[in-house]
Design a protein around this motif. Structure first.
Motif, PDB file in Angstrom:
ATOM      1  N   THR A  21     -75.322 -13.065 -12.824  1.00 17.66           N
ATOM      2  CA  THR A  21     -73.947 -13.259 -12.354  1.00 17.66           C
ATOM      3  C   THR A  21     -73.955 -13.167 -10.823  1.00 17.66           C
ATOM      4  O   THR A  21     -75.013 -13.062 -10.221  1.00 17.66           O
ATOM      5  N   PHE A  22     -72.780 -13.163 -10.213  1.00 20.39           N
ATOM      6  CA  PHE A  22     -72.736 -13.164  -8.746  1.00 20.39           C
ATOM      7  C   PHE A  22     -73.361 -11.904  -8.152  1.00 20.39           C
ATOM      8  O   PHE A  22     -73.832 -11.924  -7.022  1.00 20.39           O
ATOM      9  N   ASP A  23     -73.398 -10.811  -8.925  1.00 24.47           N
ATOM     10  CA  ASP A  23     -74.033  -9.577  -8.424  1.00 24.47           C
ATOM     11  C   ASP A  23     -75.510  -9.788  -8.117  1.00 24.47           C
ATOM     12  O   ASP A  23     -76.106  -9.055  -7.354  1.00 24.47           O
ATOM     13  N   ARG A  24     -76.108 -10.770  -8.762  1.00 23.84           N
ATOM     14  CA  ARG A  24     -77.536 -11.016  -8.593  1.00 23.84           C
ATOM     15  C   ARG A  24     -77.838 -11.636  -7.227  1.00 23.84           C
ATOM     16  O   ARG A  24     -78.961 -11.615  -6.762  1.00 23.84           O
ATOM     17  N   LEU A  25     -76.813 -12.205  -6.608  1.00 21.01           N
ATOM     18  CA  LEU A  25     -77.038 -12.893  -5.336  1.00 21.01           C
ATOM     19  C   LEU A  25     -76.909 -11.940  -4.158  1.00 21.01           C
ATOM     20  O   LEU A  25     -75.911 -11.233  -4.035  1.00 21.01           O
ATOM     21  N   VAL A  26     -77.895 -11.943  -3.283  1.00 19.44           N
ATOM     22  CA  VAL A  26     -77.770 -11.234  -2.017  1.00 19.44           C
ATOM     23  C   VAL A  26     -76.868 -12.078  -1.131  1.00 19.44           C
ATOM     24  O   VAL A  26     -77.114 -13.270  -0.946  1.00 19.44           O
ATOM     25  N   ALA A  27     -75.797 -11.477  -0.644  1.00 23.91           N
ATOM     26  CA  ALA A  27     -74.854 -12.225   0.197  1.00 23.91           C
ATOM     27  C   ALA A  27     -74.244 -11.262   1.208  1.00 23.91           C
ATOM     28  O   ALA A  27     -73.143 -10.776   1.035  1.00 23.91           O
ATOM     29  N   GLU A  28     -74.998 -10.960   2.261  1.00 24.50           N
ATOM     30  CA  GLU A  28     -74.528 -10.034   3.294  1.00 24.50           C
ATOM     31  C   GLU A  28     -73.935 -10.797   4.469  1.00 24.50           C
ATOM     32  O   GLU A  28     -73.041 -10.329   5.143  1.00 24.50           O
ATOM     33  N   ASP A  29     -74.503 -11.956   4.703  1.00 25.76           N
ATOM     34  CA  ASP A  29     -74.046 -12.752   5.841  1.00 25.76           C
ATOM     35  C   ASP A  29     -72.689 -13.374   5.513  1.00 25.76           C
ATOM     36  O   ASP A  29     -72.452 -13.818   4.387  1.00 25.76           O
ATOM     37  N   ASP A  30     -71.804 -13.410   6.511  1.00 23.56           N
ATOM     38  CA  ASP A  30     -70.460 -13.965   6.278  1.00 23.56           C
ATOM     39  C   ASP A  30     -70.522 -15.362   5.681  1.00 23.56           C
ATOM     40  O   ASP A  30     -69.713 -15.718   4.814  1.00 23.56           O
ATOM     41  N   GLU A  34     -68.776 -16.123   1.960  1.00 16.49           N
ATOM     42  CA  GLU A  34     -67.774 -17.183   1.802  1.00 16.49           C
ATOM     43  C   GLU A  34     -68.183 -18.134   0.666  1.00 16.49           C
ATOM     44  O   GLU A  34     -67.350 -18.535  -0.150  1.00 16.49           O
ATOM     45  N   VAL A  35     -69.470 -18.465   0.600  1.00 19.47           N
ATOM     46  CA  VAL A  35     -69.973 -19.329  -0.476  1.00 19.47           C
ATOM     47  C   VAL A  35     -69.704 -18.674  -1.836  1.00 19.47           C
ATOM     48  O   VAL A  35     -69.217 -19.315  -2.772  1.00 19.47           O
ATOM     49  N   VAL A  36     -70.002 -17.392  -1.929  1.00 16.29           N
ATOM     50  CA  VAL A  36     -69.824 -16.689  -3.199  1.00 16.29           C
ATOM     51  C   VAL A  36     -68.335 -16.632  -3.566  1.00 16.29           C
ATOM     52  O   VAL A  36     -67.959 -16.824  -4.722  1.00 16.29           O
ATOM     53  N   ARG A  37     -67.489 -16.423  -2.554  1.00 13.03           N
ATOM     54  CA  ARG A  37     -66.049 -16.364  -2.807  1.00 13.03           C
ATOM     55  C   ARG A  37     -65.558 -17.703  -3.394  1.00 13.03           C
ATOM     56  O   ARG A  37     -64.841 -17.740  -4.380  1.00 13.03           O
ATOM     57  N   GLN A  38     -66.009 -18.790  -2.780  1.00  5.61           N
ATOM     58  CA  GLN A  38     -65.620 -20.117  -3.273  1.00  5.61           C
ATOM     59  C   GLN A  38     -66.138 -20.349  -4.691  1.00  5.61           C
ATOM     60  O   GLN A  38     -65.443 -20.877  -5.545  1.00  5.61           O
TER      61      GLN A  38
END
Ligand SMILES: Nc1ncnc2c1ncn2[C@@H]1O[C@H](COP(=O)(O)OP(=O)(O)OP(=O)(O)O)[C@@H](O)[C@H]1O
Ligand SMILES: [Mg+2]
Length: 339
Positions: A21-30, A34-38
Motif C-alpha cells: 500500500t502507500f505505506d510501502r513507498l518512501v516519500a519524504e521529498d515534497d 505530492e505524487v502519493v497524495r494525488q
C-alpha cells in the motif's frame, strides 16, 4: 533480484501481495509526497490513471498501491507489459481466444482484459504499442468490451485500468506515433513520478530502507552510512533510480566489513555505473585501463552506440541487438545508460 525488484513483468503477471500500500513507498521529498497524495485521491475513484516516470522510479509499486487501496483490492491485479507482446499474439494476449481459433489453440484462453474482471488491469509500457495494436485496444479501453479471438460473443469486463509509460505520450502523438483518441482515454488522470535526482530528500531514507531490508533478510547488523558515503549518495545522478539505489545498497551490504557502509562499499564508480568511457574497439590495441576491456564495459558501450543509432528508440534498439525489450531496459538501468 527479488520478485518486487523485477522491472516490468515479461508479459502478464498477477500480483497477489495485498500488503503493498502507500505505506510501502518512501516519500519524504515534497515532490514525492505530492505524487502519493494525488495517487491516493485517484485510488478512491474508479478513474483510469496514467503513471509516468523513468525506469525504476516506482511506477509498478505505485500501481500496486493504488489497486490495494481501492475498493477493488480483493479482486485481481493483472499487469500486462505491452512492450513484450509479440504482434502476432497481441490479440490473444489481450482478449483471449476460443478453442480452435488458430492452429495450436487447443483450449480456450482468457486474455488480460478478462482475467482482470472485477479488479484492476495494469497496462505497462503503453507507449510501446504499435499503431496497429493501439487501434485494436481502443474500444476495449473505452467501453471494456471485446471478443475473444475466434469468438462471436461480446464480453464485458468490469475493470479499472491503470497505465504506465516512461515516454512522453503527448510528444508521441505529435510525432504521429501514438493515436490521439487513445491518448485522451489514457491520459484522464496523470501522475508523474520525478526521477530520484530531482527528489534528493528521498535518497537517504530509501538507502536506509534498503539497508534495513538487508539486515532483516540476512541477519546483518549494519547501522547506517558514513558521512562521506551519504554525501556520495546525495551527489550521484541515479540513472536507474530507486531500483539502482536498491541494488547498490544490497551489494554494499554484502561486501561491508564494518557496521557502517562506506563510500568504498557503495562503489558508485564501479564500471557498471561509471559515466561512459572511451571503450576501445574490440580490434584495437590495449586500452590505458584494462577495465575498459571488461565485457560489461564493452556491452554498455555497444548498447549506447546502438541507441545513438536508433535515436533513443528502445524497441528498435532491442530488435537490432536481438534481445527482448525488457532485457534491454534492465541493461539500461543496470549500466545507468542515459537513453
Ligand atoms: N518510493 C519508493 N519507496 C520504496 N521503494 C521504492 C520506491 N520507488 C521504487 N521503489 C523500489 O524500486 C524498485 C523499482 O520500482 P518499480 O519496479 O516499481 O519501478 P518502475 O518505474 O515500474 O520500473 P520500470 O519502468 O523498469 O518498470 C522496486 O524494488 C521498488 O520496490
Ligand atoms: Mg514497472
Amino acid at each position: 533480484m527479488t520478485s518486487d525488484d523485477a522491472p516490468t513483468p515479461s508479459i502478464t503477471q498477477i500480483y497477489r501481495d495485498r500488503s503493498v500500500t502507500f505505506d510501502r513507498l518512501v516519500a519524504e521529498d515534497d515532490a514525492m509526497t505530492e505524487v502519493v497524495r494525488q495517487a491516493e485521491r485517484a485510488a478512491r475513484s474508479d478513474a483510469s490513471v496514467l503513471i509516468v516516470g523513468e525506469t525504476g522510479t516506482g511506477k509498478t509499486l505505485l500501481a500496486q498501491a493504488i489497486h490495494n487501496t481501492s475498493p477493488r483490492a480483493a479482486k485481481p491485479f493483472v499487469a500486462a507489459n505491452c512492450a513484450a507482446f509479440a504482434e502476432s499474439l497481441l490479440e490473444s494476449e489481450l482478449f483471449g481466444h476460443e478453442k480452435g481459433a488458430f492452429t495450436g489453440a487447443e483450449r480456450v484462453k482468457k486474455g488480460v482484459f478478462e482475467l482482470a474482471d472485477g479488479g484492476t488491469l495494469f497496462l505497462d509500457e503503453i507507449g510501446e504499442l504499435s499503431k496497429n495494436a493501439q487501434a485494436k485496444i481502443l474500444r476495449a479501453v473505452e467501453y471494456k468490451e471485446f471478443e475473444r479471438l475466434g469468438g462471436e460473443e461480446t464480453l464485458r469486463s468490469d475493470i479499472r485500468i491503470l497505465f504506465a509509460t516512461n515516454r512522453d505520450l503527448a510528444e508521441a502523438v505529435r510525432n504521429d506515433e501514438f493515436r490521439e483518441d487513445l491518448f485522451y482515454r489514457v491520459n484522464e488522470f496523470k501522475v508523474e513520478i520525478p526521477p530520484l535526482r530531482q527528489r534528493k530528500r528521498d535518497i537517504l531514507p530509501l538507502a536506509l530502507r534498503y539497508l534495513q531490508e538487508c539486515n532483516a533478510t540476512f541477519g546483518y547488523h549494519l547501522t547506517g552510512f558514513t558521512p562521506e558515503a551519504e554525501r556520495a549518495l546525495l551527489s550521484f545522478d541515479w540513472p536507474g533510480n530507486a531500483r539502482r539505489l536498491r541494488s547498490i545498497v544490497k551489494r554494499a551490504c554484502a561486501l561491508a566489513d564494518g557496521d557502517v557502509l562506506t563510500v568504498e562499499d557503495l562503489d558508485l564508480t564501479a564500471p557498471s555505473v561509471r559515466a561512459p568511457t572511451k571503450a576501445p574497439e574490440a580490434s584495437a590495441g590495449a586500452p590505458e585501463n584494462l577495465e575498459d576491456w571488461s565485457l560489461a564495459t564493452v556491452e554498455r558501450r555497444h548498447i549506447e552506440r546502438v541507441l545513438e543509432h536508433t535515436k533513443g528508440n528502445k524497441s528498435e534498439a532491442a530488435r537490432v541487438l536481438g534481445i527482448a525489450r525488457t532485457t534491454l531496459d534492465r541493461k539500461i538501468a543496470t549500466y545507468g545508460i542515459d537513453a
